[in-house]
Scaffold this motif. Structure first.
Motif, PDB file in Angstrom:
ATOM      1  N   LEU A  99       0.821  -1.218   0.000  1.00  0.00           N
ATOM      2  CA  LEU A  99       0.000   0.000   0.000  1.00  0.00           C
ATOM      3  C   LEU A  99       0.855   1.268   0.000  1.00  0.00           C
ATOM      4  CD1 LEU A  99      -2.765   1.423   0.314  1.00  0.00           C
ATOM      5  CD2 LEU A  99      -2.519   1.094   2.792  1.00  0.00           C
ATOM      6  N   ILE A 100       2.033   1.224   0.586  1.00  0.00           N
ATOM      7  CA  ILE A 100       2.862   2.426   0.775  1.00  0.00           C
ATOM      8  C   ILE A 100       3.178   3.137  -0.543  1.00  0.00           C
ATOM      9  CG2 ILE A 100       5.077   3.285   1.664  1.00  0.00           C
ATOM     10  CD1 ILE A 100       2.852   2.527   3.792  1.00  0.00           C
ATOM     11  N   PRO A 101       3.590   2.464  -1.624  1.00  0.00           N
ATOM     12  CA  PRO A 101       3.841   3.200  -2.877  1.00  0.00           C
ATOM     13  C   PRO A 101       2.607   3.947  -3.393  1.00  0.00           C
ATOM     14  CG  PRO A 101       4.814   1.018  -2.983  1.00  0.00           C
ATOM     15  CD  PRO A 101       3.976   1.047  -1.738  1.00  0.00           C
ATOM     16  N   ALA A 102       1.436   3.368  -3.241  1.00  0.00           N
ATOM     17  CA  ALA A 102       0.210   4.055  -3.664  1.00  0.00           C
ATOM     18  C   ALA A 102      -0.018   5.299  -2.810  1.00  0.00           C
ATOM     19  CB  ALA A 102      -0.987   3.116  -3.572  1.00  0.00           C
ATOM     20  N   LEU A 103       0.208   5.182  -1.518  1.00  0.00           N
ATOM     21  CA  LEU A 103       0.052   6.343  -0.638  1.00  0.00           C
ATOM     22  C   LEU A 103       1.077   7.420  -0.953  1.00  0.00           C
ATOM     23  CD1 LEU A 103      -0.668   4.643   2.813  1.00  0.00           C
ATOM     24  CD2 LEU A 103      -2.305   5.669   1.216  1.00  0.00           C
ATOM     25  N   GLU A 104       2.282   7.007  -1.304  1.00  0.00           N
ATOM     26  CA  GLU A 104       3.310   7.988  -1.689  1.00  0.00           C
ATOM     27  C   GLU A 104       2.886   8.734  -2.949  1.00  0.00           C
ATOM     28  OE1 GLU A 104       6.725   5.414  -1.812  1.00  0.00           O
ATOM     29  OE2 GLU A 104       7.254   5.883   0.269  1.00  0.00           O
ATOM     30  N   SER A 105       2.258   8.043  -3.890  1.00  0.00           N
ATOM     31  CA  SER A 105       1.757   8.693  -5.111  1.00  0.00           C
ATOM     32  C   SER A 105       0.658   9.697  -4.788  1.00  0.00           C
ATOM     33  CB  SER A 105       1.223   7.656  -6.100  1.00  0.00           C
ATOM     34  OG  SER A 105       2.269   6.857  -6.571  1.00  0.00           O
ATOM     35  N   VAL A 106      -0.250   9.316  -3.910  1.00  0.00           N
ATOM     36  CA  VAL A 106      -1.322  10.232  -3.503  1.00  0.00           C
ATOM     37  C   VAL A 106      -0.717  11.433  -2.777  1.00  0.00           C
ATOM     38  CG1 VAL A 106      -3.354  10.496  -2.033  1.00  0.00           C
ATOM     39  CG2 VAL A 106      -3.088   8.455  -3.434  1.00  0.00           C
ATOM     40  N   TYR A 107       0.275  11.190  -1.928  1.00  0.00           N
ATOM     41  CA  TYR A 107       0.955  12.270  -1.206  1.00  0.00           C
ATOM     42  C   TYR A 107       1.574  13.257  -2.198  1.00  0.00           C
ATOM     43  CZ  TYR A 107       4.184  14.662   1.929  1.00  0.00           C
ATOM     44  OH  TYR A 107       4.878  15.617   2.623  1.00  0.00           O
ATOM     45  N   LYS A 108       2.287  12.724  -3.184  1.00  0.00           N
ATOM     46  CA  LYS A 108       2.945  13.585  -4.179  1.00  0.00           C
ATOM     47  C   LYS A 108       1.912  14.418  -4.929  1.00  0.00           C
ATOM     48  CE  LYS A 108       5.960  13.511  -8.160  1.00  0.00           C
ATOM     49  NZ  LYS A 108       6.162  12.861  -9.417  1.00  0.00           N
ATOM     50  N   TRP A 109       0.823  13.773  -5.358  1.00  0.00           N
ATOM     51  CA  TRP A 109      -0.233  14.484  -6.076  1.00  0.00           C
ATOM     52  C   TRP A 109      -0.820  15.593  -5.199  1.00  0.00           C
ATOM     53  CZ3 TRP A 109      -5.393  15.035  -4.809  1.00  0.00           C
ATOM     54  CH2 TRP A 109      -6.189  15.652  -5.770  1.00  0.00           C
ATOM     55  N   ALA A 110      -1.132  15.279  -3.956  1.00  0.00           N
ATOM     56  CA  ALA A 110      -1.732  16.269  -3.056  1.00  0.00           C
ATOM     57  C   ALA A 110      -0.770  17.415  -2.776  1.00  0.00           C
ATOM     58  CB  ALA A 110      -2.165  15.602  -1.755  1.00  0.00           C
ATOM     59  N   ASP A 111       0.503  17.108  -2.621  1.00  0.00           N
ATOM     60  CA  ASP A 111       1.499  18.154  -2.383  1.00  0.00           C
ATOM     61  C   ASP A 111       1.551  19.111  -3.576  1.00  0.00           C
ATOM     62  OD1 ASP A 111       3.622  19.340  -0.803  1.00  0.00           O
ATOM     63  OD2 ASP A 111       5.028  18.501  -2.273  1.00  0.00           O
ATOM     64  N   GLU A 112       1.518  18.565  -4.781  1.00  0.00           N
ATOM     65  CA  GLU A 112       1.512  19.408  -5.983  1.00  0.00           C
ATOM     66  C   GLU A 112       0.261  20.283  -6.030  1.00  0.00           C
ATOM     67  OE1 GLU A 112       1.863  16.525  -9.105  1.00  0.00           O
ATOM     68  OE2 GLU A 112       3.998  16.177  -8.702  1.00  0.00           O
ATOM     69  N   GLN A 113      -0.891  19.715  -5.682  1.00  0.00           N
ATOM     70  CA  GLN A 113      -2.140  20.475  -5.679  1.00  0.00           C
ATOM     71  C   GLN A 113      -2.084  21.603  -4.643  1.00  0.00           C
ATOM     72  OE1 GLN A 113      -4.503  19.864  -8.084  1.00  0.00           O
ATOM     73  NE2 GLN A 113      -2.863  18.511  -8.740  1.00  0.00           N
ATOM     74  N   MET A 114      -1.524  21.311  -3.494  1.00  0.00           N
ATOM     75  CA  MET A 114      -1.421  22.335  -2.449  1.00  0.00           C
ATOM     76  C   MET A 114      -0.486  23.470  -2.873  1.00  0.00           C
ATOM     77  SD  MET A 114      -1.272  19.754   0.828  1.00  0.00           S
ATOM     78  CE  MET A 114      -0.790  20.973   2.029  1.00  0.00           C
ATOM     79  N   GLN A 115       0.594  23.127  -3.589  1.00  0.00           N
ATOM     80  CA  GLN A 115       1.522  24.147  -4.069  1.00  0.00           C
ATOM     81  C   GLN A 115       0.857  25.056  -5.102  1.00  0.00           C
ATOM     82  OE1 GLN A 115       4.469  24.628  -2.629  1.00  0.00           O
ATOM     83  NE2 GLN A 115       3.983  22.864  -1.335  1.00  0.00           N
ATOM     84  N   GLU A 116       0.015  24.474  -5.945  1.00  0.00           N
ATOM     85  CA  GLU A 116      -0.698  25.249  -6.958  1.00  0.00           C
ATOM     86  C   GLU A 116      -1.695  26.218  -6.331  1.00  0.00           C
ATOM     87  OE1 GLU A 116      -2.442  22.823 -10.001  1.00  0.00           O
ATOM     88  OE2 GLU A 116      -0.538  21.839 -10.439  1.00  0.00           O
ATOM     89  N   GLU A 117      -2.259  25.854  -5.190  1.00  0.00           N
ATOM     90  CA  GLU A 117      -3.238  26.702  -4.528  1.00  0.00           C
ATOM     91  C   GLU A 117      -2.612  27.911  -3.849  1.00  0.00           C
ATOM     92  OE1 GLU A 117      -5.786  24.477  -1.940  1.00  0.00           O
ATOM     93  OE2 GLU A 117      -6.514  23.222  -3.550  1.00  0.00           O
TER      94      GLU A 117
END
Length: 118
Positions: A99-117
Protein backbone atom coordinates in the motif's frame (compact mmCIF):
# COMPACT_ATOMS: atom_id res chain seq x y z
CA UNK A 1 -5.22 3.12 -16.87
CA UNK A 2 -8.50 1.35 -17.43
CA UNK A 3 -11.36 2.30 -15.22
CA UNK A 4 -14.74 0.86 -14.54
CA UNK A 5 -17.63 2.95 -15.82
CA UNK A 6 -19.83 4.47 -13.15
CA UNK A 7 -23.15 2.69 -12.81
CA UNK A 8 -25.99 4.68 -14.34
CA UNK A 9 -28.97 3.19 -12.54
CA UNK A 10 -27.29 1.75 -9.43
CA UNK A 11 -26.23 3.18 -6.11
CA UNK A 12 -22.42 3.48 -6.32
CA UNK A 13 -22.18 2.31 -2.70
CA UNK A 14 -23.82 -0.98 -3.63
CA UNK A 15 -21.33 -1.83 -6.39
CA UNK A 16 -17.83 -3.35 -6.36
CA UNK A 17 -15.92 -0.08 -6.58
CA UNK A 18 -12.18 -0.49 -5.83
CA UNK A 19 -11.81 3.07 -4.52
CA UNK A 20 -14.72 2.68 -2.11
CA UNK A 21 -13.30 -0.67 -1.00
CA UNK A 22 -9.93 0.94 -0.25
CA UNK A 23 -11.55 3.82 1.62
CA UNK A 24 -13.57 1.36 3.69
CA UNK A 25 -10.34 -0.31 4.79
CA UNK A 26 -8.06 2.69 5.35
CA UNK A 27 -10.25 5.78 5.10
CA UNK A 28 -10.78 6.39 8.78
CA UNK A 29 -9.14 9.40 10.42
CA UNK A 30 -6.33 7.60 12.25
CA UNK A 31 -5.44 4.60 10.10
CA UNK A 32 -3.29 6.41 7.54
CA UNK A 33 -1.21 8.26 10.14
CA UNK A 34 -0.64 4.97 11.98
CA UNK A 35 0.46 3.27 8.76
CA UNK A 36 2.72 6.22 7.83
CA UNK A 37 4.48 6.19 11.20
CA UNK A 38 5.04 2.44 11.06
CA UNK A 39 6.28 2.65 7.46
CA UNK A 40 8.65 5.48 8.39
CA UNK A 41 10.10 3.71 11.43
CA UNK A 42 13.36 1.82 11.47
CA UNK A 43 12.63 -1.74 10.29
CA UNK A 44 9.02 -0.58 9.77
CA UNK A 45 8.27 -1.56 13.37
CA UNK A 46 6.99 0.48 16.32
CA UNK A 47 5.99 -0.37 19.85
CA UNK A 48 2.53 0.55 21.12
CA UNK A 49 3.82 3.38 23.35
CA UNK A 50 5.86 4.83 20.50
CA UNK A 51 2.74 4.95 18.34
CA UNK A 52 0.81 6.51 21.19
CA UNK A 53 3.40 9.32 21.37
CA UNK A 54 3.73 9.83 17.61
CA UNK A 55 0.04 9.88 16.66
CA UNK A 56 -0.76 13.14 18.41
CA UNK A 57 -4.38 13.55 19.43
CA UNK A 58 -5.42 9.90 19.30
CA UNK A 59 -6.88 8.30 22.42
CA UNK A 60 -5.59 4.97 23.70
CA UNK A 61 -8.99 3.43 22.98
CA UNK A 62 -9.00 4.64 19.36
CA UNK A 63 -5.38 3.59 18.82
CA UNK A 64 -6.17 0.09 20.06
CA UNK A 65 -9.30 -0.09 17.88
CA UNK A 66 -7.45 1.06 14.76
CA UNK A 67 -4.52 -1.29 15.39
CA UNK A 68 -6.89 -4.23 15.79
CA UNK A 69 -8.68 -3.34 12.54
CA UNK A 70 -5.41 -2.87 10.65
CA UNK A 71 -4.24 -6.24 11.97
CA UNK A 72 -7.57 -7.90 11.11
CA UNK A 73 -7.34 -6.50 7.57
CA UNK A 74 -3.72 -7.74 7.30
CA UNK A 75 -2.03 -4.35 6.91
CA UNK A 76 0.06 -4.79 10.06
CA UNK A 77 1.27 -7.62 12.24
CA UNK A 78 1.30 -7.62 16.02
CA UNK A 79 4.08 -9.29 17.98
CA UNK A 80 3.82 -9.64 21.74
CA UNK A 81 6.90 -10.54 23.79
CA UNK A 82 6.64 -12.35 27.16
CA UNK A 83 8.06 -9.56 29.28
CA UNK A 84 6.68 -7.75 32.30
CA UNK A 85 5.09 -5.41 31.40
CA UNK A 86 4.30 -6.97 28.02
CA UNK A 87 6.12 -5.51 25.02
CA UNK A 88 4.02 -5.26 21.87
CA UNK A 89 5.39 -4.29 18.46
CA UNK A 90 3.52 -3.49 15.27
CA UNK A 91 5.06 -3.96 11.83
CA UNK A 92 3.87 -3.57 8.28
CA UNK A 93 2.54 -6.82 6.88
CA UNK A 94 3.02 -7.61 3.19
CA UNK A 95 -0.35 -6.03 2.36
CA UNK A 96 0.67 -2.86 4.17
CA UNK A 97 4.00 -2.76 2.35
CA UNK A 98 2.23 -2.93 -1.01
CA UNK A 99 0.00 0.00 0.00
CA UNK A 100 2.86 2.43 0.78
CA UNK A 101 3.84 3.20 -2.88
CA UNK A 102 0.21 4.06 -3.66
CA UNK A 103 0.05 6.34 -0.64
CA UNK A 104 3.31 7.99 -1.69
CA UNK A 105 1.76 8.69 -5.11
CA UNK A 106 -1.32 10.23 -3.50
CA UNK A 107 0.95 12.27 -1.21
CA UNK A 108 2.94 13.58 -4.18
CA UNK A 109 -0.23 14.48 -6.08
CA UNK A 110 -1.73 16.27 -3.06
CA UNK A 111 1.50 18.15 -2.38
CA UNK A 112 1.51 19.41 -5.98
CA UNK A 113 -2.14 20.48 -5.68
CA UNK A 114 -1.42 22.34 -2.45
CA UNK A 115 1.52 24.15 -4.07
CA UNK A 116 -0.70 25.25 -6.96
CA UNK A 117 -3.24 26.70 -4.53
CA UNK A 118 -0.66 28.96 -2.89
Amino acid sequence: MSKKPLPKEENIYETDCPILYAMELIGQKWKLPILWYIADAENQTLRYRELERKVVGITATMLTKCLRELERDKFITRTQYPTIPPTVEYSLAERGKTLIPALESVYKWADEQMQEEQ
